[in-house]
Write a protein that holds these residues in place. Structure first.
Motif, PDB file in Angstrom:
ATOM      1  N   ILE A  57       1.572   2.023  -5.840  1.00 35.15           N
ATOM      2  CA  ILE A  57       2.642   1.018  -5.806  1.00 35.15           C
ATOM      3  C   ILE A  57       3.175   0.806  -7.218  1.00 35.15           C
ATOM      4  O   ILE A  57       2.397   0.604  -8.161  1.00 35.15           O
ATOM      5  N   ILE A  58       4.495   0.861  -7.357  1.00 39.29           N
ATOM      6  CA  ILE A  58       5.055   0.586  -8.692  1.00 39.29           C
ATOM      7  C   ILE A  58       5.771  -0.758  -8.745  1.00 39.29           C
ATOM      8  O   ILE A  58       5.944  -1.332  -9.812  1.00 39.29           O
ATOM      9  N   ARG A  59       6.236  -1.270  -7.585  1.00 37.93           N
ATOM     10  CA  ARG A  59       7.029  -2.491  -7.635  1.00 37.93           C
ATOM     11  C   ARG A  59       7.094  -3.113  -6.255  1.00 37.93           C
ATOM     12  O   ARG A  59       7.092  -2.404  -5.252  1.00 37.93           O
TER      13      ARG A  59
ATOM     14  N   ALA B 188      10.330  -8.767   2.012  1.00 35.14           N
ATOM     15  CA  ALA B 188       9.693  -8.052   0.891  1.00 35.14           C
ATOM     16  C   ALA B 188       9.771  -6.559   1.151  1.00 35.14           C
ATOM     17  O   ALA B 188       9.732  -6.112   2.302  1.00 35.14           O
ATOM     18  N   ARG B 189       9.905  -5.800   0.060  1.00 34.54           N
ATOM     19  CA  ARG B 189       9.870  -4.331   0.169  1.00 34.54           C
ATOM     20  C   ARG B 189       9.137  -3.775  -1.046  1.00 34.54           C
ATOM     21  O   ARG B 189       9.336  -4.225  -2.178  1.00 34.54           O
ATOM     22  N   ALA B 190       8.282  -2.796  -0.773  1.00 34.60           N
ATOM     23  CA  ALA B 190       7.506  -2.171  -1.851  1.00 34.60           C
ATOM     24  C   ALA B 190       8.091  -0.805  -2.174  1.00 34.60           C
ATOM     25  O   ALA B 190       8.722  -0.164  -1.325  1.00 34.60           O
ATOM     26  N   TRP B 191       7.868  -0.385  -3.413  1.00 27.24           N
ATOM     27  CA  TRP B 191       8.278   0.945  -3.902  1.00 27.24           C
ATOM     28  C   TRP B 191       7.030   1.678  -4.354  1.00 27.24           C
ATOM     29  O   TRP B 191       6.133   1.087  -4.940  1.00 27.24           O
TER      30      TRP B 191
ATOM     31  N   PHE C 110       0.857  -1.189   0.000  1.00 28.07           N
ATOM     32  CA  PHE C 110       0.000   0.000   0.000  1.00 28.07           C
ATOM     33  C   PHE C 110       0.893   1.238   0.000  1.00 28.07           C
ATOM     34  O   PHE C 110       1.843   1.319   0.782  1.00 28.07           O
ATOM     35  N   ALA C 111       0.596   2.186  -0.884  1.00 29.11           N
ATOM     36  CA  ALA C 111       1.493   3.333  -1.031  1.00 29.11           C
ATOM     37  C   ALA C 111       1.151   4.490  -0.098  1.00 29.11           C
ATOM     38  O   ALA C 111       2.033   5.225   0.324  1.00 29.11           O
ATOM     39  N   GLY C 112      -0.133   4.678   0.210  1.00 32.78           N
ATOM     40  CA  GLY C 112      -0.522   5.811   1.053  1.00 32.78           C
ATOM     41  C   GLY C 112      -0.564   7.110   0.258  1.00 32.78           C
ATOM     42  O   GLY C 112      -0.043   7.210  -0.854  1.00 32.78           O
ATOM     43  N   ASP C 113      -1.206   8.107   0.870  1.00 31.80           N
ATOM     44  CA  ASP C 113      -1.379   9.434   0.271  1.00 31.80           C
ATOM     45  C   ASP C 113      -1.893   9.282  -1.172  1.00 31.80           C
ATOM     46  O   ASP C 113      -2.700   8.405  -1.434  1.00 31.80           O
ATOM     47  N   ASP C 114      -1.403  10.130  -2.095  1.00 33.23           N
ATOM     48  CA  ASP C 114      -1.881   9.960  -3.472  1.00 33.23           C
ATOM     49  C   ASP C 114      -0.828   9.282  -4.339  1.00 33.23           C
ATOM     50  O   ASP C 114      -0.772   9.486  -5.549  1.00 33.23           O
ATOM     51  N   ARG C 115       0.017   8.473  -3.693  1.00 35.31           N
ATOM     52  CA  ARG C 115       1.022   7.702  -4.431  1.00 35.31           C
ATOM     53  C   ARG C 115       0.446   6.325  -4.756  1.00 35.31           C
ATOM     54  O   ARG C 115      -0.553   5.922  -4.163  1.00 35.31           O
TER      55      ARG C 115
END
Ligand code: MTE
Length: 362
Positions: free
Chosen positions: A280-282, A325-328, A273-278
């Motif tokens: 997930i790209i990877r 695991a790590r998200a971008w 989950f990216a949060g705010d208005d971002r």
């Protein structure tokens, strides 16, 4: 007291009822079912009579409004949005493993969930009331009284005028197409996409346009990110920062931490989950503690305000393995590696790498 929830909830307390969704239930679908959705309460669930209930819009507005549910439905355009809610305490257990956090529940990865919310835009209601230019914050107040607050008071929060008028903040009466259940804020709750769950006030009764942020305990003193050496009640002195938009985060849902799995190709599944208005790209996943990485396949539709579940097949060799695991996100931010660097006295916003240990048999 089960608040209408299924038996596999991980219950942290029964009075007030606080429970997280099991990893299996989170992994199972893009939308978290209502009977499995996590519940975070700071006081007893209030019993509200929908017929008698009214929403008050006041403060720095040209005309104060008092709206019934029927008024909201008939006077404003209906909107629907798929939004992930994530509690600031989600994954706190990873911080507690670093250093104890007395008095706070050890939430795992299940203080989050994604639902389709139906209601009206807060912007439309504030526009009808004529929010004045000098109002830079909007306070949201619930009907529930929390004895955890000092002094005891109704739950409240505030968001900036900019966020409140963005059109993305909903006043919602339905969840996944079902009437909002009592545990999730019936008859009406706020949904503030991309922000910590604490700003999505349940059992909403009042919206007040103000010059400054709310002085409510849960805005001014709790849900603040404090420096690691601050006492946990340092919010008293206005220390730290009131949490709003959340940072990029992920966790592993399948297999369970500590599981024994057969060697060879093993499917690993999680959420990001990216949060705010971002967005997930990877998502990168490693079976050697982060030395080499495989890229996961992103599942689910890419919508601005919701998580992506992800899946990857890893080749595991017999012996102990640590899978991380790590998200971008779309701002090119990645999750930090260690929980120790993130430790804070109230145990908020742990977005360190997801980690599970597996016993791989031959
Ligand atoms: N609203 C009220 N009125 N009372 C609360 O205790 N808890 C907040 C928020 N809104 C709370 C509230 C917190 S901390 C979170 S994380 C979310 O509700 C949880 O929403 P849920 O219980 O519907 O999952």
């Amino acid at each position: 007291m089960t608040a209408g929830k299924r038996p596999d909830m991980v219950v942290h307390s029964t009075a007030p009822y606080n429970a997280e969704t099991s990893r299996t239930a989170l992994a199972g679908s893009a939308l978290t079912s209502v009977d499995a959705f996590y519940v975070r309460n700071h006081g007893p669930i209030p019993e509200l009579d929908t017929e008698a209930w009214r929403l008050r819009i006041d403060g720095l507005v040209d005309s104060e409004l008092e709206l019934s549910l029927a008024d909201l439905r008939s006077q404003f355009a209906q909107r629907e949005s798929t939004v992930t809610l994530q509690c600031a305490g989600n994954r706190r257990s990873g911080l507690i493993a670093v250093r104890p956090i007395p008095g706070e529940a050890p939430w795992g990865p299940g203080a989050t969930g994604t639902a389709r919310w139906t209601g009206v835009a807060l912007r439309d209601v504030l526009t009808q009331a004529g929010i004045q230019d000098i109002a830079s914050h909007v306070e949201l107040r619930g009907a529930d009284r929390s004895e955890e607050a000092d002094p005891p008071q109704r739950f409240g929060a505030s968001i900036t005028r900019h966020k409140a008028l963005s059109g993305e903040v909903l006043l919602a009466w339905a969840m996944n197409g079902e009437p909002l259940p009592a545990a999730h804020g019936a008859p009406l709750r706020v949904i503030v996409p991309g922000y910590i769950g604490a700003r999505s006030v349940k059992w909403l009764t009042a919206v007040t346009a103000r010059r400054g942020p709310s002085e409510n305990f849960f805005q001014a003193r709790a849900y603040r990110l404090l420096p690691p050496d601050a006492p946990a009640d340092a919010g008293l002195a206005g220390e730290g920062v009131a949490l709003g938009a959340v940072g990029v985060n992920s966790d592993i849902l399948v297999p369970e931490d500590g599981a024994t799995v057969a060697g060879g190709e093993t499917e690993v599944l999680g959420y990001a989950f990216a949060g705010d208005d971002r967005h997930i790209i990877r998502v990168d996943v490693s079976s050697d503690g982060g030395q080499t990485w495989a890229q996961a396949e992103l599942l689910d539709a890419a919508t601005l305000w919701s998580w992506r579940r992800w899946r990857v097949s890893l080749h595991l060799v017999p012996g102990p393995a640590e899978v991380v695991a790590r998200a971008w996100d779309s701002a090119a931010s990645a999750q930090p590696a260690g929980a120790a660097e993130l430790w804070n006295p109230k145990g908020y916003v742990n977005n360190s790498w997801a980690r599970i240990r597996l016993n791989v048999c031959g």
